[in-house]
Design a protein around this motif. Sequence first.
Motif, mmCIF file in Angstrom:
data_model
loop_
_atom_site.group_PDB
_atom_site.id
_atom_site.type_symbol
_atom_site.label_atom_id
_atom_site.label_comp_id
_atom_site.label_asym_id
_atom_site.label_seq_id
_atom_site.Cartn_x
_atom_site.Cartn_y
_atom_site.Cartn_z
ATOM 1 N N ASP A 477 31.351 92.674 48.771
ATOM 2 C CA ASP A 477 30.480 91.722 47.966
ATOM 3 C C ASP A 477 29.574 92.679 47.036
ATOM 4 O O ASP A 477 28.908 92.371 46.098
ATOM 5 N N VAL A 479 30.721 95.209 45.358
ATOM 6 C CA VAL A 479 31.559 95.842 44.196
ATOM 7 C C VAL A 479 31.560 94.764 43.074
ATOM 8 O O VAL A 479 31.997 93.573 43.389
ATOM 9 N N ASP A 480 31.067 95.017 41.907
ATOM 10 C CA ASP A 480 31.185 94.245 40.742
ATOM 11 C C ASP A 480 32.501 94.740 39.962
ATOM 12 O O ASP A 480 32.511 95.660 39.276
ATOM 13 N N PHE A 481 33.590 93.991 40.273
ATOM 14 C CA PHE A 481 34.999 94.191 39.649
ATOM 15 C C PHE A 481 34.878 94.041 38.176
ATOM 16 O O PHE A 481 35.716 95.051 37.725
ATOM 17 N N ASP A 482 34.552 93.154 37.853
ATOM 18 C CA ASP A 482 34.450 92.909 36.435
ATOM 19 C C ASP A 482 33.866 94.266 35.602
ATOM 20 O O ASP A 482 34.371 94.820 34.690
ATOM 21 N N GLU A 483 32.664 94.676 36.043
ATOM 22 C CA GLU A 483 31.866 95.977 35.280
ATOM 23 C C GLU A 483 32.811 97.029 35.640
ATOM 24 O O GLU A 483 32.708 98.124 34.848
ATOM 25 N N HIS A 484 33.323 97.363 36.854
ATOM 26 C CA HIS A 484 34.115 98.349 37.126
ATOM 27 C C HIS A 484 35.447 98.407 36.088
ATOM 28 O O HIS A 484 35.796 99.352 35.623
ATOM 29 N N LYS A 502 33.239 88.966 27.832
ATOM 30 C CA LYS A 502 32.619 88.297 28.931
ATOM 31 C C LYS A 502 32.460 86.799 28.741
ATOM 32 O O LYS A 502 32.697 85.838 29.722
ATOM 33 N N GLU A 506 34.575 83.994 31.171
ATOM 34 C CA GLU A 506 33.658 82.859 31.748
ATOM 35 C C GLU A 506 34.294 81.598 31.631
ATOM 36 O O GLU A 506 34.599 80.620 32.438
#
Length: 558
Positions: A477, A479-484, A502, A506
């Motif tokens: 939870d 980890v922001d995989f999108d930002e990574h 982004k 969405e």
Amino acid sequence: MSDKAKDLVKRYKDLKAGRGTIENHWEDLARVMLPGRVGFTSDPVPGERRTDDIFDGTPMQAARGLANAIESMMWPQGQKNFYIKANDDAIGDTDEAKEWLAQCEDSLTAAMMNPKARLLQARGEVNLDLSVLGSGILFTGERQKLNGLLYQALNLRDAVVLFSDEGVAEGLFRVKTYTLSQAEIRFGLDNLSEVTRKKFAEEKKPDDLVKILHAVYPRKGARPEAVMAKNLPFASCWIEMEALHEVEESGFHEFPFAVPRWDTSSGENYGRSPGMIALPDADTLQAMGETILIAGQLAADPSILVPNDGFFDEANSFPGGITYYDADIAKAMGKIPIGPLETGMNLPISRDMQKDMREQVFAAFFKNVFNLPVAGPQMTAEEIRARKEELIREVGPAFGRLDTDYTGPKVERSFNIMLRAGALPPIPDILAGQSIRFEYESPVKKIRQQIDAAAASMWVAERIDISIKTQRPDILDIVDFDEHARASAEAAQIPHKIVVGKARVEQIRAERAKAQQAQQQMAMAAQMAETAKTAGETPGMKQMLEKAGGGMSGGQAA
């Protein structure tokens, strides 16, 4: 003769006289590292040899190596080194804005790299000036036919820079030498002085030379939105030096010259260079080179010793020469009365000293740093990261300044020229009235992003591993995989058009969720229908349902 012309010529001469000390320094540097730029304290003849006093080419090779490293690291061939973005990230992330910004990047890159723009040639000269002299000057403008961009490198010998109280270049005075024929084509015969017109038209001397001062400086009371060239923020005046005649006045929307400096010192406007660090060793190398050449010649063709009365004539030391000597004297001496002069020279030690001095010069120009292997087959990820960190520490500050003083002014002025000329795609409605910004992919930024991305990937991999081993999905939870994914894409220089914005992500997820919900509803409806069908076909099931649900059978019948 006009008062403005007199004032501008006087201002140029005062600025030129005020930098006499650094011009002496530049002359010393150019003499051993950049012979093509000598002339700060003399008037060189075009085309003359300027290497008579050079006995070791190492300083020139080292300077050229740094200049090439600047080019390859700052602007790698085939790679985009700048991006245009909207200041409002929410607007810039829309597909319409991203498409227009990407088209502008491609159009601008193509115009800058057009061979007729001569960017590579001009940048190569400026890079050499930066490496040796510490400062360079790059002009960004339009070709005379206004059909494309044009870049030119200016010789520091002919140009003086006007700096603001903040140390920022805001004006420039340069002297250009034209033939009368060139001046007539460039400015028109009627705009030249009476003396020049007479030489050209009456005396028929089209190849005589005339020096014209080009003065660019901030204009008082200027209006950025002005249409007339004479009201633009930066004045551009051309003055005949001898006649003190004003040839032409126009203007620029932006200061057209980029003045990059390798390093700066407090209280000084012009830059300091690696060449200045290498100058003592470079001068020593020339002295050593001359001495070693003489010593080598003596070793190969040594002086000879002969008695003053043992020969019938002078000794002939040339190849095939015959020398006659007195046999009685040779018998008395016990040897032939001729031999080399032993000086006790030690060429191997001299060569070792020369090698050490060459390494010092190369080190001053960062050859040891740029040759540092950033990755290798036997290197761990931590070793690669450490070596990249070392590269950043050594050259990071200098390359950061080059982004501000070199790449930025060049790219942004080129963009504005093309925008005013209508050479870019029409601005979409979503970006109308919006401001934009430029981001530059400097080598330091790239390496730093790679280091950060590698560290982030290791951290994410650890979280995933722990989650699997402990059977705790909630660990992920954090980890922001999108930002990574976006940070990794930026570090790897993945084209923006490939990475979905982004807002679009969405939208895709909302459509997917809606489709999944519809599928679930269809599956539930199908299951209910199957259940109802089974209930009607199974003996006794209908009665059981009627008994359990009361009016269920009536509902089905209806």
